[in-house]
Scaffold this motif. Structure first.
Motif, PDB file in Angstrom:
ATOM      1  N   PHE B 157       0.949  -1.043  -0.067  1.00 20.43           N
ATOM      2  CA  PHE B 157       0.113  -0.042  -0.076  1.00 20.43           C
ATOM      3  C   PHE B 157       0.950   1.089   0.088  1.00 20.43           C
ATOM      4  O   PHE B 157       1.265   1.622   1.081  1.00 20.43           O
ATOM      5  CB  PHE B 157      -0.993  -0.073   1.467  1.00 20.43           C
ATOM      6  N   LEU B 160       0.497   4.685   2.094  1.00 24.71           N
ATOM      7  CA  LEU B 160       0.575   4.298   3.601  1.00 24.71           C
ATOM      8  C   LEU B 160       2.161   4.222   4.200  1.00 24.71           C
ATOM      9  O   LEU B 160       2.765   3.677   3.389  1.00 24.71           O
ATOM     10  CB  LEU B 160      -0.329   3.098   3.867  1.00 24.71           C
ATOM     11  N   TYR B 176     -12.444  -2.456  16.967  1.00 18.20           N
ATOM     12  CA  TYR B 176     -13.560  -1.257  17.532  1.00 18.20           C
ATOM     13  C   TYR B 176     -14.329  -1.328  15.999  1.00 18.20           C
ATOM     14  O   TYR B 176     -13.796  -1.637  15.242  1.00 18.20           O
ATOM     15  CB  TYR B 176     -12.674  -0.050  17.845  1.00 18.20           C
TER      16      TYR B 176
ATOM     17  N   LYS C 226      -8.760   2.153  11.672  1.00 16.50           N
ATOM     18  CA  LYS C 226      -8.546   0.887  11.084  1.00 16.50           C
ATOM     19  C   LYS C 226      -9.509   0.916   9.891  1.00 16.50           C
ATOM     20  O   LYS C 226      -9.036   0.442   8.708  1.00 16.50           O
ATOM     21  CB  LYS C 226      -9.312   0.020  12.043  1.00 16.50           C
ATOM     22  N   GLN C 227     -10.514   1.557   9.900  1.00 12.78           N
ATOM     23  CA  GLN C 227     -11.408   1.559   8.700  1.00 12.78           C
ATOM     24  C   GLN C 227     -10.702   2.502   7.417  1.00 12.78           C
ATOM     25  O   GLN C 227     -10.737   1.878   6.228  1.00 12.78           O
ATOM     26  CB  GLN C 227     -12.939   2.138   8.940  1.00 12.78           C
ATOM     27  N   ARG C 229      -7.810   3.049   7.141  1.00 13.56           N
ATOM     28  CA  ARG C 229      -6.432   2.300   6.521  1.00 13.56           C
ATOM     29  C   ARG C 229      -6.805   1.248   5.672  1.00 13.56           C
ATOM     30  O   ARG C 229      -6.187   1.163   4.549  1.00 13.56           O
ATOM     31  CB  ARG C 229      -5.855   1.551   7.625  1.00 13.56           C
ATOM     32  N   ALA C 230      -8.194   0.529   6.154  1.00 17.42           N
ATOM     33  CA  ALA C 230      -8.552  -0.358   4.939  1.00 17.42           C
ATOM     34  C   ALA C 230      -8.970   0.168   3.875  1.00 17.42           C
ATOM     35  O   ALA C 230      -8.695  -0.340   2.600  1.00 17.42           O
ATOM     36  CB  ALA C 230      -9.678  -1.338   5.561  1.00 17.42           C
ATOM     37  N   MET C 232      -8.007   3.029   2.374  1.00 20.56           N
ATOM     38  CA  MET C 232      -6.513   3.415   1.488  1.00 20.56           C
ATOM     39  C   MET C 232      -6.004   2.576   1.162  1.00 20.56           C
ATOM     40  O   MET C 232      -5.169   2.430  -0.237  1.00 20.56           O
ATOM     41  CB  MET C 232      -5.802   4.373   2.410  1.00 20.56           C
ATOM     42  N   SER C 233      -5.888   1.240   1.731  1.00 23.46           N
ATOM     43  CA  SER C 233      -5.098   0.045   1.226  1.00 23.46           C
ATOM     44  C   SER C 233      -5.956  -0.515   0.085  1.00 23.46           C
ATOM     45  O   SER C 233      -5.064  -0.887  -0.867  1.00 23.46           O
ATOM     46  CB  SER C 233      -5.410  -0.943   2.173  1.00 23.46           C
ATOM     47  N   GLY C 241      -4.941  -5.992  -0.888  1.00 25.67           N
ATOM     48  CA  GLY C 241      -6.124  -5.666   0.176  1.00 25.67           C
ATOM     49  C   GLY C 241      -6.831  -6.958   0.279  1.00 25.67           C
ATOM     50  O   GLY C 241      -7.025  -7.427   1.421  1.00 25.67           O
ATOM     51  N   LEU C 246      -9.413  -8.096   3.356  1.00 24.33           N
ATOM     52  CA  LEU C 246     -10.214  -6.826   3.391  1.00 24.33           C
ATOM     53  C   LEU C 246     -11.375  -7.129   2.341  1.00 24.33           C
ATOM     54  O   LEU C 246     -10.887  -7.523   0.950  1.00 24.33           O
ATOM     55  CB  LEU C 246      -9.300  -5.638   2.960  1.00 24.33           C
ATOM     56  N   TYR C 251     -15.782  -1.828   2.230  1.00 24.41           N
ATOM     57  CA  TYR C 251     -14.844  -0.464   2.490  1.00 24.41           C
ATOM     58  C   TYR C 251     -15.073   0.491   1.375  1.00 24.41           C
ATOM     59  O   TYR C 251     -15.156   1.596   1.968  1.00 24.41           O
ATOM     60  CB  TYR C 251     -13.226  -0.922   2.848  1.00 24.41           C
TER      61      TYR C 251
END
Lengths: 390, 358, 382
Positions: B157, B160, B176, C226-227, C229-230, C232-233, C241, C246, C251
């Protein structure tokens, strides 16, 4: 090469900053006791697809202001400023605010309905008297004591059209093609339908189109033909109407077409064979070929100034300026009055017994709701000119 | 550890793709029966009759034989249009085995990986992962079931950071919801703190803690490869598929990588199945090797067997052997020279026959 | 040995690497611009230095900022081109207006009306986003863009035939044609193409600021979760991904729905700023306008979008003195600005200039970086 680029950027950016500062800095100069000319402001679509209306209003208003100033050098002097609102409510508010920054005393409404509602809300809050030349929606004046219309409101036009059809075309099978994406068209249709059906009759066909698809009307025309409509009401502007006329002619469908004030202009549309418009009827307050003196003078002056025949919007604006000027004189105002003072005085005039006359009606009166009362004329196109329906 | 390194650095670094054509003409059937019953070189048509699946469980290393295999592939095949890319692929992989898949470019190695991870749906055959058939599973399901992979052409990625790349892989263990994520609730803070520590743990294994805040896409090539392995590992797999993990690495890096792969296997007790052209790596760490050509298995066996069997060498590496040895000698000399100068790293990375620069 | 098998990557090896996560920096710049701008303009307004024209634009500017930020969630963070953002704005605007009218019957506390209306607008818009998102998010790239465009238009055309009004008992009724059963014409709230009229204008600059802050808060928080990042991945590498488990559609849909909800919220405030609102306002042009803010501000760059949205909203107004050439001037300036911001040579010059005047030069390394870039670009030029 690169250096030039940089300079260019710097110049461009500094220009932008300068304009922004200019825009910001306009705040201090508004009204309060200055005895310059009384600024009449207008917002309308000076660019974009509806620009023809906005520019007509702009020109008509300017012509009236010039005439008044020339004729009464000792009276109240007027100034005229029209700002572009792209027929968009948001831009209309911006344009209105710009006019306020420039010291507007009377607001000669927004040209189109949608934007006028938004702007007149501001005019109501700011206590600026508003007389709109051509914004015909009810919502323009609704609940606002200082907002008046010079044109017919949509319901009144729809109602007037329905009444006229019921009275004069009792046996007609009536169909309607309207623009459901246009508040103007949908507004008139709404009232027309209600009024027409209230008389116990039914429309034989109703077809809608939207601005995105205003060139191909085959489907709508065929639907009219198949429903056997011999009288088609077109509460739409003349550009799509011209397409309907052309396409109906192609398939040999020739009912009586009946338009509203938006139909005015079809005879001057570039590239349109006016023969196709023969027999088209419309209800309109203004006809450039009318024989009376006021109209002829106006048309002549307008032609001289702008090189084209005025349409109804120009006439509306022209009348607006004269009506406001007349009312100001009747109220005994002078040029130093603030916009609040002018507003209250003019409300008293317009909601009272004030009667104005102009090219769009000999005796125009207003009720407290802000609606005008004048007689619409039914016209028919014969030999390329409007002739009153006999 | 130091001498290990030295010895490995001179191991042949063969790009099989160069010699792959050598096998083209080979049609004869050879079945070596005399090496303890372990087949070395077979003709796939003969051996893998769909009606009588070839039993290759013998390839599992001793230590894994008492456990159920992690992966069993039976008669796997895929067609693209009219073209058969892979056919009759059989494989059994032990719980903690490091397996190797080699073969010339275009042999179908990556296609097999793609079928295992359900990037492609196989046309024929079955895959049993951890005892369960993967029929109908998606790539996502496969990963959740415990199979993680890396890619031949690195797929990180890019925008990132390194740390975030690992954190994404920890996604399913991060506990979460969307609302916590949008509002940054205490729960969010707690979990983020925890997975940050966990991500750093992975980074530490690969010695990349310093890179945590850098964008993955801007890292040197070798570091990107390591990161990709770490990311796969962070999904806590039972089986790790590595597609050319050493590509673009210099010998010292490759050697370090070998140790790392072994270390990963030992520490996490997982199976590793890797595709590699670098023979030093394959021969150095793989416990079982499958050789693939034209979509078919042409050989299976322990590294020593694959390496030492004269037929294999002749068939697989034959034509260019002389040339290869010559290059090897040169390389050896170069490295020895460099060692003397104490500048091992720069000399090695400057080698002309590297596939991809850093 | 167990802990550190591979040699740690040396700093030398990272000399071309770029630092990545600048969440804190991005957040502080974004909030700083919003709050600083708010305070500045409040002071200027109080001092009487700002005219009606600019004052009247405060709320739309805030709305457009919020829209640009929320669209950035789809375009920048999720990496999908959406051309239907105005559609969600429309849904939020009309449902928000409707809610404000319903609440207005029994309530007079404006902040509560605004908040509930905005939340309601966001809810309905997110439902619209969800319904639209499900079938289309399997598509990628250009195809997705075209379909979002079409959906934006469908939403607008749907509004054209939607009628709402109160009947005699104050109950809400709706219809798909001009006459609603039991509703007097004057009691209609939303009348098809004429749109919503008679809305009580409640929006203020402060509400605009709150909207912007909320939008930025949600988008930046989401980005750093977390969401996010998912999301963007999946943007960076869809296959990778999937390979780490994922769920791509989930997402993508999440980004789409959150973005739609925020757009709905912004649309609601926009609706509450004007006494009338016509559906045609939310046509393709508006979607493109918002996209222009995002592109000019830098795809994925939140504070860039904020500045671009504010400038480009004010810009056409500042060109009023050009009269008939106003929109032409605007277009030319827009082209120039686009060329300038995306021309690497000019960009590096500007950053070089910034390095010289940057007051925070010693605190962070951007000064040095800027110079480095500048040198490089000169080399290239040679």
């Amino acid at each position: 090469m690169k250096k030039n680029w940089t300079k260019f950027v710097v110049v461009a950016l500094s220009c932008m900053m300068a304009f922004m500062l200019a825009a910001c800095g306009g705040g201090g100069s508004s009204d309060a006791g200055e005895a310059g000319p009384v600024l009449l402001g207008n917002t309308g679509p000076l660019t974009g697809p509806a620009a023809i209306y906005g520019n007509a209003v702009k020109n008509g208003g300017q012509l009236a202001v010039d005439e008044i100033n020339a004729a009464n050098p000792d009276g109240i002097q007027l100034a005229w400023q029209a700002e572009d609102d792209e027929a968009d409510g948001e831009k209309a508010v911006n344009a209105y605010n710009k006019l306020m920054d420039d010291g507007m005393k009377v607001f000669i409404g927004s040209t189109t309905s949608g934007s006028c509602v938004a702007a007149s809300e501001k005019a109501f809050e700011d206590r600026v008297f508003e007389l709109t030349p051509s914004a015909s929606q009810v919502a323009v004046t609704e609940g606002k004591d200082n907002v008046f219309q010079l044109c017919f409101s949509d319901p009144n036009q729809g109602v007037a059209a329905a009444d006229w059809v019921v009275a004069n075309m009792a046996d007609a099978k009536v169909g309607v093609i309207y623009n459901n994406a246009s508040d103007y068209s949908a507004g008139i249709f709404d009232k027309f339908k209600a009024e027409y059906e209230a008389s116990g009759k039914q429309l034989v066909a109703v077809e809608a189109f939207s601005d995105d698809a205003n060139t191909d009307f085959q489907a709508q025309i065929n639907a009219m033909k198949n429903a056997g409509a011999d009288f088609v009401f077109l509460p739409i502007y003349y550009t799509p109407a011209s397409n309907i006329l052309i396409q109906a002619d192609k398939i040999g469908y020739a009912p009586t077409f009946f338009g509203v004030d938006g139909m005015d202009g079809i005879l001057t549309l570039e590239g349109f064979d006016t023969k196709l418009a023969e027999g088209v009827m419309l209800l309109t307050p203004f006809i450039a070929t009318a024989e009376d003196e006021a109209t002829q003078n106006f048309v002549a002056a307008y032609k001289e100034a702008y090189g084209e025949e005025p349409n109804q919007f120009a006439a509306d604006a022209y009348d607006c300026v004269y009506a406001v000027y007349g009312a100001m004189n009747a109220a005994g105002l002078d040029a130093s009055a603030s916009h609040e003072e002018i507003c209250e005085a003019l409300i008293a005039q317009f909601a009272g017994d004030y009667v104005a006359s102009g090219v769009t009606g000999a005796e125009m009166e207003w009720n407290e709701a802000g609606e005008v009362n004048k007689t619409p004329n039914a016209m028919v196109i014969e030999n390329g000119v409007y002739v009153p329906v006999q | 550890m130091a001498d290990k390194k030295d010895s490995r650095e001179v191991i042949r670094d063969i790009d099989i793709s160069d010699s792959g054509h050598a096998y083209e003409n080979r049609q004869e059937i050879y079945y070596n029966d005399n090496v303890g019953g372990r087949a070395v070189f077979v003709d796939s048509k003969e051996q893998y009759d769909p009606d009588e699946p070839y039993n290759d469980e013998v390839f599992i290393p001793e230590k894994d034989r008492d456990k159920a295999p992690i992966l069993q592939v039976k008669n796997l095949g895929i067609d693209f249009g009219g073209l058969t890319a892979v056919d009759n692929f059989n494989l059994t992989l032990g719980r903690t085995e490091i397996g190797g898949l080699i073969g010339p470019n275009g042999a179908g190695k990556t296609t097999i990986f793609n079928m295992l991870t359900k990037v492609y749906e196989p046309t024929r055959g079955e895959i049993f992962f951890d005892g369960k058939s993967t029929k109908g599973m998606t790539t996502v399901d496969i990963n959740k079931a415990g199979m993680a992979r890396t890619f031949q052409n690195i797929r990180l990625f890019d925008k990132l950071t390194v740390e975030e790349n690992i954190k994404v892989a920890l996604h399913h263990t991060t506990n979460y919801g969307l609302i916590d994520g949008m509002l940054h609730t205490p729960k969010y803070r707690h979990e983020e703190f925890r997975i940050r520590k966990e991500a750093m743990k992975y980074l530490k294994i690969f010695g990349m803690t310093k890179t945590a805040d850098y964008r993955a896409g801007s890292l040197p090539y070798g570091a990107q490869r390591r990161l990709e392995i770490m990311r796969a590992l962070a999904t806590k797999p039972k089986l790790l598929l590595l597609d050319e993990p050493a590509a673009g690495m210099n010998p010292s890096e490759t050697s370090e990588l070998m140790d790392t792969i072994k270390e990963i296997r030992d520490r996490f007790q997982i199976a590793v199945f890797l595709i590699e052209h670098d023979m030093s790596l394959v021969m150095g760490i793989c416990e079982g090797i499958v050789v693939l050509n034209y979509g078919r298995v042409i050989a299976k066996g322990w590294p020593e067997e694959i390496q030492s069997n004269p037929k294999v060498i002749e068939a697989y590496l034959g034509k260019s052997r002389g040339k290869m040895e010559e290059e090897e000698e040169k390389e050896k000399a170069d490295i020895e020279k460099a060692l003397k100068k104490g500048r091992l790293e720069s000399a090695a990375s400057g080698k002309p026959d590297r596939k991809a620069g850093e | 040995m167990a802990e550190r098998i591979l040699k740690n990557i040396s700093s030398r090896g990272l000399k071309n690497a770029v630092k990545g996560n600048e969440y804190r920096k991005e957040a502080s710049i974004s909030y700083g611009i919003l709050i600083g701008g708010y305070i500045l303009f409040q002071i200027l307004t109080a001092a009487g230095l700002i005219g009606h024209n600019l004052q009247g634009q405060f709320v739309p500017i805030c709305v457009y900022i919020s829209l640009a930020v929320s669209l950035n969630l789809v375009v920048g963070i999720s990496g999908e081109l959406s051309l239907g953002h105005a559609g969600f704005m429309a849904v939020g605007a009309f449902s928000g207006i409707l809610m404000s009218r319903i609440l207005g019957q029994s309530m007079s506390f404006e902040p509560a009306i605004i908040i509930i209306s905005m939340l309601f607008g966001a809810l309905i818009a997110s439902i619209a986003g969800f319904i639209i998102g499900i079938p289309i998010l399997g598509l990628r790239g250009d195809y997705l863009a075209i379909v979002t465009l079409a959906f934006g238009e469908i939403i607008r055309n749907f509004m054209n035939v939607l009628y709402f009004g109160f009947d005699g008992n104050g109950r809400l009724r709706f219809a798909f044609n001009h006459t609603i059963d039991g509703v007097e014409n004057n009691d209609r709230i939303i009348t098809g193409a004429i749109g919503a009229t008679g809305t009580k204008t409640m929006a203020t600059f402060t509400w605009g600021l709150i909207l912007c802050l909320f939008t930025v808060f949600i988008v930046l928080n989401l980005k750093n979760s977390k969401q996010g990042r998912a999301i963007m991945s999946i943007r960076d590498n869809r296959i990778a991904g999937e390979s780490i488990g994922l769920d791509v559609r989930k997402y993508k849909l999440m980004a789409f729905v959150v973005s739609a909800a925020l757009a709905g919220m912004a649309g609601c405030l926009f609706g509450l700023n004007y006494s009338t609102l016509v559906p045609i306002k939310f046509n393709f042009n508006t979607s493109v306008l918002i996209l222009v803010f995002v592109v000019l501000g830098g795809v994925g760059n939140i504070w860039g979008g904020i500045i671009a949205a504010a400038l480009l909203t004010v810009l056409p107004e500042t060109f009023r003195q050009f009269a008939d050439y106003r929109m032409l001037t605007y277009a030319i300036v827009l082209i120039l600005v686009m060329i300038c911001t995306y021309n690497p040579a000019i960009k590096s010059r500007l950053s070089g200039f910034w390095a010289k005047v940057n007051p925070f030069k010693n605190k962070n390394k951007s000064g040095g970086k800027g110079k480095g870039k500048r040198k490089k670009s000169r080399k290239e030029a040679v």
